[in-house]
Design a protein around this motif. Structure first.
Motif, PDB file in Angstrom:
ATOM      1  N   ALA A 199     -28.523  87.749  71.612  1.00 54.12           N
ATOM      2  CA  ALA A 199     -28.111  88.894  70.793  1.00 54.12           C
ATOM      3  C   ALA A 199     -27.767  88.480  69.370  1.00 54.12           C
ATOM      4  O   ALA A 199     -28.129  89.165  68.400  1.00 54.12           O
ATOM      5  CB  ALA A 199     -26.923  89.606  71.444  1.00 54.12           C
ATOM      6  N   ALA A 200     -27.070  87.381  69.227  1.00 55.67           N
ATOM      7  CA  ALA A 200     -26.670  86.934  67.892  1.00 55.67           C
ATOM      8  C   ALA A 200     -27.862  86.540  67.032  1.00 55.67           C
ATOM      9  O   ALA A 200     -27.774  86.543  65.797  1.00 55.67           O
ATOM     10  CB  ALA A 200     -25.697  85.755  68.005  1.00 55.67           C
ATOM     11  N   GLN A 201     -28.990  86.225  67.672  1.00 53.66           N
ATOM     12  CA  GLN A 201     -30.211  85.866  66.945  1.00 53.66           C
ATOM     13  C   GLN A 201     -31.092  87.077  66.689  1.00 53.66           C
ATOM     14  O   GLN A 201     -32.161  86.933  66.086  1.00 53.66           O
ATOM     15  CB  GLN A 201     -30.991  84.814  67.739  1.00 53.66           C
ATOM     16  CG  GLN A 201     -30.242  83.502  67.933  1.00 53.66           C
ATOM     17  CD  GLN A 201     -30.920  82.614  68.943  1.00 53.66           C
ATOM     18  OE1 GLN A 201     -30.417  82.348  70.033  1.00 53.66           O
ATOM     19  NE2 GLN A 201     -32.095  82.123  68.589  1.00 53.66           N
ATOM     20  N   GLY A 202     -30.654  88.233  67.141  1.00 50.28           N
ATOM     21  CA  GLY A 202     -31.425  89.442  66.896  1.00 50.28           C
ATOM     22  C   GLY A 202     -32.618  89.611  67.808  1.00 50.28           C
ATOM     23  O   GLY A 202     -33.541  90.371  67.498  1.00 50.28           O
ATOM     24  N   VAL A 203     -32.619  88.915  68.942  1.00 46.77           N
ATOM     25  CA  VAL A 203     -33.727  89.019  69.899  1.00 46.77           C
ATOM     26  C   VAL A 203     -33.261  89.862  71.087  1.00 46.77           C
ATOM     27  O   VAL A 203     -32.287  89.510  71.755  1.00 46.77           O
ATOM     28  CB  VAL A 203     -34.181  87.636  70.397  1.00 46.77           C
ATOM     29  CG1 VAL A 203     -35.343  87.776  71.387  1.00 46.77           C
ATOM     30  CG2 VAL A 203     -34.586  86.751  69.226  1.00 46.77           C
ATOM     31  N   ARG A 204     -33.949  90.959  71.356  1.00 47.54           N
ATOM     32  CA  ARG A 204     -33.587  91.838  72.460  1.00 47.54           C
ATOM     33  C   ARG A 204     -34.389  91.481  73.716  1.00 47.54           C
ATOM     34  O   ARG A 204     -35.501  90.965  73.615  1.00 47.54           O
ATOM     35  CB  ARG A 204     -33.856  93.304  72.101  1.00 47.54           C
ATOM     36  CG  ARG A 204     -33.049  93.799  70.925  1.00 47.54           C
ATOM     37  CD  ARG A 204     -33.262  95.283  70.651  1.00 47.54           C
ATOM     38  NE  ARG A 204     -34.644  95.609  70.323  1.00 47.54           N
ATOM     39  CZ  ARG A 204     -35.455  96.335  71.093  1.00 47.54           C
ATOM     40  NH1 ARG A 204     -35.029  96.826  72.250  1.00 47.54           N
ATOM     41  NH2 ARG A 204     -36.692  96.600  70.709  1.00 47.54           N
ATOM     42  N   ALA A 205     -33.818  91.786  74.887  1.00 46.92           N
ATOM     43  CA  ALA A 205     -34.513  91.538  76.152  1.00 46.92           C
ATOM     44  C   ALA A 205     -34.171  92.637  77.139  1.00 46.92           C
ATOM     45  O   ALA A 205     -32.993  92.951  77.347  1.00 46.92           O
ATOM     46  CB  ALA A 205     -34.130  90.180  76.729  1.00 46.92           C
ATOM     47  N   ASN A 206     -35.200  93.220  77.739  1.00 49.96           N
ATOM     48  CA  ASN A 206     -35.027  94.319  78.688  1.00 49.96           C
ATOM     49  C   ASN A 206     -36.070  94.223  79.799  1.00 49.96           C
ATOM     50  O   ASN A 206     -37.032  93.454  79.703  1.00 49.96           O
ATOM     51  CB  ASN A 206     -35.189  95.669  77.976  1.00 49.96           C
ATOM     52  CG  ASN A 206     -34.140  95.908  76.919  1.00 49.96           C
ATOM     53  OD1 ASN A 206     -32.978  96.162  77.226  1.00 49.96           O
ATOM     54  ND2 ASN A 206     -34.544  95.846  75.645  1.00 49.96           N
ATOM     55  N   THR A 207     -35.880  95.039  80.816  1.00 49.31           N
ATOM     56  CA  THR A 207     -36.889  95.173  81.866  1.00 49.31           C
ATOM     57  C   THR A 207     -37.178  96.644  82.121  1.00 49.31           C
ATOM     58  O   THR A 207     -36.328  97.507  81.882  1.00 49.31           O
ATOM     59  CB  THR A 207     -36.430  94.537  83.195  1.00 49.31           C
ATOM     60  OG1 THR A 207     -35.143  95.049  83.545  1.00 49.31           O
ATOM     61  CG2 THR A 207     -36.361  93.030  83.096  1.00 49.31           C
ATOM     62  N   VAL A 208     -38.383  96.898  82.596  1.00 48.86           N
ATOM     63  CA  VAL A 208     -38.762  98.227  83.079  1.00 48.86           C
ATOM     64  C   VAL A 208     -39.152  98.071  84.540  1.00 48.86           C
ATOM     65  O   VAL A 208     -39.924  97.173  84.892  1.00 48.86           O
ATOM     66  CB  VAL A 208     -39.928  98.812  82.262  1.00 48.86           C
ATOM     67  CG1 VAL A 208     -40.441 100.095  82.917  1.00 48.86           C
ATOM     68  CG2 VAL A 208     -39.502  99.073  80.831  1.00 48.86           C
ATOM     69  N   SER A 209     -38.599  98.926  85.390  1.00 48.05           N
ATOM     70  CA  SER A 209     -38.891  98.871  86.828  1.00 48.05           C
ATOM     71  C   SER A 209     -39.690 100.102  87.238  1.00 48.05           C
ATOM     72  O   SER A 209     -39.121 101.174  87.471  1.00 48.05           O
ATOM     73  CB  SER A 209     -37.595  98.783  87.633  1.00 48.05           C
ATOM     74  OG  SER A 209     -36.988  97.518  87.471  1.00 48.05           O
ATOM     75  N   PRO A 210     -40.996  99.961  87.344  1.00 46.29           N
ATOM     76  CA  PRO A 210     -41.823 101.104  87.755  1.00 46.29           C
ATOM     77  C   PRO A 210     -41.742 101.350  89.252  1.00 46.29           C
ATOM     78  O   PRO A 210     -41.489 100.437  90.045  1.00 46.29           O
ATOM     79  CB  PRO A 210     -43.243 100.675  87.371  1.00 46.29           C
ATOM     80  CG  PRO A 210     -43.101  99.408  86.588  1.00 46.29           C
ATOM     81  CD  PRO A 210     -41.815  98.801  87.003  1.00 46.29           C
ATOM     82  N   GLY A 211     -41.997 102.600  89.626  1.00 46.08           N
ATOM     83  CA  GLY A 211     -42.281 102.906  91.014  1.00 46.08           C
ATOM     84  C   GLY A 211     -43.756 102.654  91.284  1.00 46.08           C
ATOM     85  O   GLY A 211     -44.464 102.042  90.474  1.00 46.08           O
TER      86      GLY A 211
END
Length: 253
Positions: free
Chosen positions: A171-183
């Motif tokens: 976060a402090a480096q400005g890099v985001r990380a997420n996931t998407v969970s499809p059905g």
């Protein structure tokens, strides 16, 4: 809504069909430069030819992402061709749904380690980006126990945990990380098309579990991925976005 993707550089693993292909199409339509990879060379070439013919900046390579050298080489080559990396989308799975040791080995190398190696290889460029984001395609099978094999669900759950950890650390480096969970997602050449013809009873059972009465289309999942990865979602990090047509019943708090 302007997603802010014009000129952004995007890498997508498993980008020749299904959800990955739909992501490539949407990113390209939004003005991003895209690099895809997949195992099938003809499939990759067909996507690159079609999208570049429509004016998109796109490149692609045929690789096996479970092979470390091949994956890292593709990331480096893509960065050189595109002039950097802003967004990575990890979309490859071994689809190891059997209940044996081979499924665990395949899931570890393809689902898990491909994601770790993708991030590690891309990080030198992501750190230089003003809109850096990492998005993994997980699954509702990582959220609750279903009819898939134990290895598949376990590694899909691990991807959510891994992304959450990345979000906090980067976060402090400005890099985001997420996931998407499809059905369950249906598309030509996908696993559910094969099940529909090869195991119609299982297909009917899976279809009956979804209150919408249908499975997702790849573009419905891809729109969520593209938005989450885009600068338009700049304050969203560390989340798991479930896109399943109310398939799962657990409450996500």
């Amino acid at each position: 809504m302007d997603l802010g993707l014009t000129g952004k550089r995007v890498l997508i693993t498993g980008g020749s069909k299904g959800i990955g292909l739909a992501c490539a199409e949407i990113f390209a339509a939004e003005g991003a430069a895209v690099s895809i990879c997949a195992r099938n060379a003809e499939g990759v070439e067909a996507v690159v030819s079609r999208l570049s013919g429509g004016g998109a900046t796109i490149t692609g390579s045929a690789i096996d992402v479970s092979q470390r050298d091949a994956l890292e080489g593709w990331v480096t080559s893509s960065a050189e061709k595109l002039g950097g990396i802003d967004i990575v989308v990890g979309n490859v799975s071994a689809l190891a749904v059997s209940d044996d040791e081979e499924a665990w080995r395949a899931g570890f190398e393809t689902d898990m380690m491909h994601s770790v190696r993708l991030v590690n290889a891309a990080m030198p460029w992501l750190e230089k980006s003003e809109a850096a984001s990492i998005t993994f395609v997980s699954s509702v099978s990582g959220r609750e126990i279903d009819f898939t094999g134990p290895a598949y669900g376990a590694f899909k759950a691990a991807l959510v945990h891994y992304a959450q950890g990345l979000a906090y650390r980067l976060a402090a480096q400005g890099v985001r990380a997420n996931t998407v969970s499809p059905g369950n997602t249906y598309f030509p050449g996908g696993i559910w098309e094969g099940i529909e013809t090869g195991n119609p009873d299982l297909f009917a059972e899976a279809l009956s579990l979804n209150p919408t009465g249908r499975m997702a289309r790849p573009e419905e999942i891809a729109r969520a991925i593209v938005f989450l990865a885009s600068p338009a979602s700049s304050f969203t990090t560390g989340t798991n976005l479930v896109v399943d047509g109310a398939l799962t019943k657990g409450v996500q708090l």
